[in-house]
Write an enzyme that holds these catalytic residues in place. Structure first.
Site, PDB file in Angstrom:
ATOM      1  N   TYR A   1       0.480   0.099  14.662  1.00  0.00           N
ATOM      2  CA  TYR A   1      -0.439  -0.257  13.585  1.00  0.00           C
ATOM      3  C   TYR A   1      -0.152   0.540  12.322  1.00  0.00           C
ATOM      4  O   TYR A   1      -0.102   1.759  12.351  1.00  0.00           O
ATOM      5  CB  TYR A   1      -1.882   0.018  14.008  1.00  0.00           C
ATOM      6  CG  TYR A   1      -2.870  -0.387  12.947  1.00  0.00           C
ATOM      7  CD1 TYR A   1      -2.929  -1.707  12.513  1.00  0.00           C
ATOM      8  CD2 TYR A   1      -3.723   0.532  12.352  1.00  0.00           C
ATOM      9  CE1 TYR A   1      -3.820  -2.101  11.540  1.00  0.00           C
ATOM     10  CE2 TYR A   1      -4.626   0.143  11.374  1.00  0.00           C
ATOM     11  CZ  TYR A   1      -4.665  -1.168  10.973  1.00  0.00           C
ATOM     12  OH  TYR A   1      -5.542  -1.558   9.996  1.00  0.00           O
TER      13      TYR A   1
ATOM     14  N   ASP B   1       0.878  -1.167   0.000  1.00  0.00           N
ATOM     15  CA  ASP B   1       0.000   0.000   0.000  1.00  0.00           C
ATOM     16  C   ASP B   1       0.916   1.217   0.000  1.00  0.00           C
ATOM     17  O   ASP B   1       1.630   1.466   0.979  1.00  0.00           O
ATOM     18  CB  ASP B   1      -0.870  -0.041   1.261  1.00  0.00           C
ATOM     19  CG  ASP B   1      -1.735   1.211   1.414  1.00  0.00           C
ATOM     20  OD1 ASP B   1      -1.599   2.141   0.601  1.00  0.00           O
ATOM     21  OD2 ASP B   1      -2.536   1.243   2.369  1.00  0.00           O
TER      22      ASP B   1
ATOM     23  N   HIS C   1      -8.472   4.733   2.508  1.00  0.00           N
ATOM     24  CA  HIS C   1      -7.767   3.479   2.164  1.00  0.00           C
ATOM     25  C   HIS C   1      -8.550   2.706   1.107  1.00  0.00           C
ATOM     26  O   HIS C   1      -8.843   1.526   1.277  1.00  0.00           O
ATOM     27  CB  HIS C   1      -7.601   2.632   3.417  1.00  0.00           C
ATOM     28  CG  HIS C   1      -6.698   3.234   4.446  1.00  0.00           C
ATOM     29  ND1 HIS C   1      -5.340   3.000   4.469  1.00  0.00           N
ATOM     30  CD2 HIS C   1      -6.950   4.065   5.487  1.00  0.00           C
ATOM     31  CE1 HIS C   1      -4.799   3.657   5.486  1.00  0.00           C
ATOM     32  NE2 HIS C   1      -5.760   4.314   6.116  1.00  0.00           N
TER      33      HIS C   1
ATOM     34  N   LYS D   1      -2.482 -31.354 -12.330  1.00  0.00           N
ATOM     35  CA  LYS D   1      -1.638 -32.573 -12.286  1.00  0.00           C
ATOM     36  C   LYS D   1      -1.314 -33.012 -10.862  1.00  0.00           C
ATOM     37  O   LYS D   1      -2.190 -33.488 -10.194  1.00  0.00           O
ATOM     38  CB  LYS D   1      -0.363 -32.400 -13.120  1.00  0.00           C
ATOM     39  CG  LYS D   1      -0.643 -32.282 -14.598  1.00  0.00           C
ATOM     40  CD  LYS D   1      -1.064 -33.616 -15.197  1.00  0.00           C
ATOM     41  CE  LYS D   1      -1.422 -33.462 -16.673  1.00  0.00           C
ATOM     42  NZ  LYS D   1      -2.476 -34.372 -17.101  1.00  0.00           N
TER      43      LYS D   1
ATOM     44  N   GLY E   1      19.119  -5.177   1.065  1.00  0.00           N
ATOM     45  CA  GLY E   1      19.417  -6.528   0.569  1.00  0.00           C
ATOM     46  C   GLY E   1      18.220  -7.375   0.214  1.00  0.00           C
ATOM     47  O   GLY E   1      18.281  -8.177  -0.698  1.00  0.00           O
TER      48      GLY E   1
ATOM     49  N   LYS F   1      -7.281  -5.697   3.631  1.00  0.00           N
ATOM     50  CA  LYS F   1      -8.006  -5.549   4.900  1.00  0.00           C
ATOM     51  C   LYS F   1      -8.104  -6.855   5.658  1.00  0.00           C
ATOM     52  O   LYS F   1      -9.112  -7.154   6.291  1.00  0.00           O
ATOM     53  CB  LYS F   1      -9.412  -4.965   4.686  1.00  0.00           C
ATOM     54  CG  LYS F   1      -9.457  -3.728   3.840  1.00  0.00           C
ATOM     55  CD  LYS F   1      -8.723  -2.559   4.456  1.00  0.00           C
ATOM     56  CE  LYS F   1      -8.746  -1.370   3.523  1.00  0.00           C
ATOM     57  NZ  LYS F   1      -7.547  -0.552   3.605  1.00  0.00           N
TER      58      LYS F   1
ATOM     59  N   LYS G   1      -3.390  -3.669   8.121  1.00  0.00           N
ATOM     60  CA  LYS G   1      -3.231  -5.119   8.199  1.00  0.00           C
ATOM     61  C   LYS G   1      -2.247  -5.542   7.099  1.00  0.00           C
ATOM     62  O   LYS G   1      -1.778  -4.736   6.308  1.00  0.00           O
ATOM     63  CB  LYS G   1      -4.587  -5.811   8.032  1.00  0.00           C
ATOM     64  CG  LYS G   1      -5.364  -5.928   9.353  1.00  0.00           C
ATOM     65  CD  LYS G   1      -4.839  -7.068  10.232  1.00  0.00           C
ATOM     66  CE  LYS G   1      -5.611  -7.284  11.504  1.00  0.00           C
ATOM     67  NZ  LYS G   1      -5.010  -6.676  12.707  1.00  0.00           N
ATOM     68  N   ASP G   2      -1.937  -6.824   7.068  1.00  0.00           N
ATOM     69  CA  ASP G   2      -0.813  -7.257   6.237  1.00  0.00           C
ATOM     70  C   ASP G   2      -1.171  -7.530   4.781  1.00  0.00           C
ATOM     71  O   ASP G   2      -0.305  -7.656   3.948  1.00  0.00           O
ATOM     72  CB  ASP G   2      -0.194  -8.491   6.876  1.00  0.00           C
ATOM     73  CG  ASP G   2       0.036  -8.229   8.336  1.00  0.00           C
ATOM     74  OD1 ASP G   2       0.895  -7.407   8.639  1.00  0.00           O
ATOM     75  OD2 ASP G   2      -0.707  -8.794   9.161  1.00  0.00           O
ATOM     76  N   ASP G   3      -2.478  -7.656   4.515  1.00  0.00           N
ATOM     77  CA  ASP G   3      -2.940  -7.707   3.137  1.00  0.00           C
ATOM     78  C   ASP G   3      -2.114  -8.673   2.290  1.00  0.00           C
ATOM     79  O   ASP G   3      -1.376  -8.272   1.383  1.00  0.00           O
ATOM     80  CB  ASP G   3      -2.922  -6.291   2.540  1.00  0.00           C
ATOM     81  CG  ASP G   3      -3.774  -5.345   3.395  1.00  0.00           C
ATOM     82  OD1 ASP G   3      -4.615  -5.829   4.167  1.00  0.00           O
ATOM     83  OD2 ASP G   3      -3.588  -4.128   3.279  1.00  0.00           O
TER      84      ASP G   3
ATOM     85  N   TYR H   1      -4.528   0.632  17.290  1.00  0.00           N
ATOM     86  CA  TYR H   1      -4.625   2.068  17.629  1.00  0.00           C
ATOM     87  C   TYR H   1      -4.417   2.374  19.113  1.00  0.00           C
ATOM     88  O   TYR H   1      -4.279   3.526  19.491  1.00  0.00           O
ATOM     89  CB  TYR H   1      -5.971   2.676  17.175  1.00  0.00           C
ATOM     90  CG  TYR H   1      -6.067   2.897  15.679  1.00  0.00           C
ATOM     91  CD1 TYR H   1      -5.737   4.122  15.111  1.00  0.00           C
ATOM     92  CD2 TYR H   1      -6.476   1.876  14.838  1.00  0.00           C
ATOM     93  CE1 TYR H   1      -5.827   4.331  13.750  1.00  0.00           C
ATOM     94  CE2 TYR H   1      -6.560   2.055  13.473  1.00  0.00           C
ATOM     95  CZ  TYR H   1      -6.234   3.288  12.926  1.00  0.00           C
ATOM     96  OH  TYR H   1      -6.318   3.482  11.574  1.00  0.00           O
TER      97      TYR H   1
HETATM   98  C1  F6R Z   1      -7.463  -0.933   7.405  1.00  0.00           C
HETATM   99  C2  F6R Z   1      -7.243   0.477   7.225  1.00  0.00           C
HETATM  100  C3  F6R Z   1      -8.326   1.429   7.583  1.00  0.00           C
HETATM  101  C4  F6R Z   1      -7.851   2.469   8.567  1.00  0.00           C
HETATM  102  C5  F6R Z   1      -8.951   3.512   8.866  1.00  0.00           C
HETATM  103  C6  F6R Z   1      -8.458   4.659   9.716  1.00  0.00           C
HETATM  104  O1  F6R Z   1      -6.329  -1.587   6.985  1.00  0.00           O
HETATM  105  O2  F6R Z   1      -6.204   0.859   6.797  1.00  0.00           O
HETATM  106  O3  F6R Z   1      -9.488   0.788   8.049  1.00  0.00           O
HETATM  107  O4  F6R Z   1      -7.432   1.857   9.747  1.00  0.00           O
HETATM  108  O5  F6R Z   1      -9.437   4.073   7.664  1.00  0.00           O
HETATM  109  O6  F6R Z   1      -7.303   5.160   9.105  1.00  0.00           O
HETATM  110  P1  F6R Z   1      -6.419   6.363   9.696  1.00  0.00           P
HETATM  111  O7  F6R Z   1      -5.980   5.943  11.069  1.00  0.00           O
HETATM  112  O8  F6R Z   1      -5.295   6.438   8.724  1.00  0.00           O
HETATM  113  O9  F6R Z   1      -7.316   7.547   9.700  1.00  0.00           O
HETATM  114 MG    MG Z   2      -4.235  -2.622   2.108  1.00  0.00          MG
HETATM  115 MG    MG Z   3      -4.062   0.788   3.668  1.00  0.00          MG
END
Ligand code: F6R
Ligand code: MG
Ligand code: MG
Length: 370
Positions: free
Chosen positions: A235, A11, A18, A249, A102, A131, A238-240, A353
């Protein structure tokens, strides 16, 4: 011919929160890969799922190759410059280090790589999720590779029925990457006992026992196991996760791998990475919406010849999956209807958070013993 597939996903900024990267950022990432990849890579594909951009590279340099990882890193940096210029939200968010060192592992982006001798026809799938966390693939992989209720190929095909060896990583072990190998069908219950805990135990790879017995290249699956929170110490989304799966086969058929995604199983992630939501299989290029979600996964099928990719086939773009999406949307609505209560949110340790911890610490002082 021996070839390596490298999928790297990050990302680096998106429109309107997001939601999704801009066309200009995706285009710049693609140009940077083309400029830097001359003489280095054989082919490439660039796509996006939710707010993440995925770079798929084919080459002959093996896994964890410094120049290949640097190419992706530099391309994400170039994309970040455009994202900043456009005022995109969270520009450069997943590039957690100031400098490349690296190997891209541990620097933020999600990585999955497979190295093998190409079969005369080589089908594979690239899954990209947003997400949610790497353990989101645990259940679909268990069902596709170890459960004849979902993969009848396990009883129909002698090769597939030889079973598979899973490498599972304990991603919460702070002293380093702790892994265990378990083979199915004999150890299926042990495997299930680990894989039920998506936050801690994550499938890293799967190998075919039939291919191993025939001394053929055996690896079918490579999954990203990155936990951004453990890298950043805070935070940052997430790791997506990204995942590569070779099919047919000795391996499950493409449709057998896809089948379990029809469940829309509940995973961790969704809004602020702190909720539980059903994983919705979506068309490639889908953004996120309802409650910064729901958690989504897309899947592109490719074939490969001498490292050259065909165009992708979007396997969740089909009327069957429209019906699945309706069902999953209903599940998402149902769990959201209970707001903060009980199973709708993650356990304490997984809430992001810090707000809940702060609040609980404050309230703790006001409790008194009766
Ligand atoms: C989930 C994600 C979003 C944010 C949310 C608040 O991966 O990135 O749900 O956690 O939109 O975002 P901020 O803290 O950047 O305002
Ligand atoms: Mg993402
Ligand atoms: Mg994001």
């Amino acid at each position: 011919m021996e070839v390596t597939l490298t999928a790297i996903k990050a990302d680096i900024g998106s429109i309107g929160g997001h939601v999704a990267p801009s066309k200009a950022v995706i285009a710049r990432v693609g140009e940077a890969v083309d400029e830097g990849g001359k003489g280095l890579i054989i082919d490439r594909f660039i796509g996006h799922t939710g707010d993440d951009i995925a770079i798929l590279l084919t080459h002959d340099r093996g896994t964890k190759d410094e120049r290949i990882h640097r190419l992706a890193w530099d391309a994400f940096q170039e994309g970040t410059t455009v994202a900043k210029r456009q005022g995109l939200y969270g520009a450069g968010q997943d590039l957690l280090s100031d400098a490349f060192s690296g190997n891209i592992h541990g620097l933020g982006p999600a990585v999955a790589e497979l190295r093998f001798n190409e079969r005369p026809n080589e089908p594979f799938l690239m899954f990209t999720a947003d997400k949610t966390e790497p353990g989101a693939y645990n259940l679909p992989l268990y069902l596709a590779f170890a459960d004849p209720m979902y993969n009848t190929g396990l009883i129909l095909s002698p090769a597939v029925g030889r079973g598979f060896t899973f490498t599972v990583m304990d991603v919460e072990n702070l002293d380093g990457d702790r892994v265990i190998e378990l083979s199915t069908p004999e150890e299926a219950y042990d495997l299930a006992a680990l894989l039920r805990d998506n936050g801690r135990f994550v499938v890293e790879s799967i190998r075919s026992r039939a291919a191993a017995a025939a001394s053929a290249d055996e690896q079918a699956v490579s999954c990203c196991t990155t936990r951004l929170r453990n890298i950043a110490g805070r935070y940052v989304g997430k790791d997506d996760p990204v995942m590569l799966v070779r099919t047919q086969k000795n391996f499950p058929a493409t449709g057998e791998v896809l089948g379990p995604f029809g469940i829309g199983h509940f995973v961790a992630g969704f809004m602020r990475g702190s909720h539980v939501g059903p994983l919705m299989p979506v068309k490639a290029g889908t953004g996120v919406s309802f409650f910064d979600g729901p958690p989504i996964v897309s899947c592109l099928a490719f074939s490969l010849r001498e490292g050259k990719l065909t165009e992708p086939c979007d396997v969740f773009d089909h009327p069957y999956w429209d019906w699945v999406r309706e069902n999953v949307a209903r599940k998402a609505h149902d769990i959201r209807a209970q707001g903060f209560s009980g199973a709708a949110m993650l356990p304490y340790a997984d809430l992001e958070y810090g707000g809940i911890t702060e609040r609980m610490n404050k309230l703790d002082k006001r409790f008194c013993i009766r």
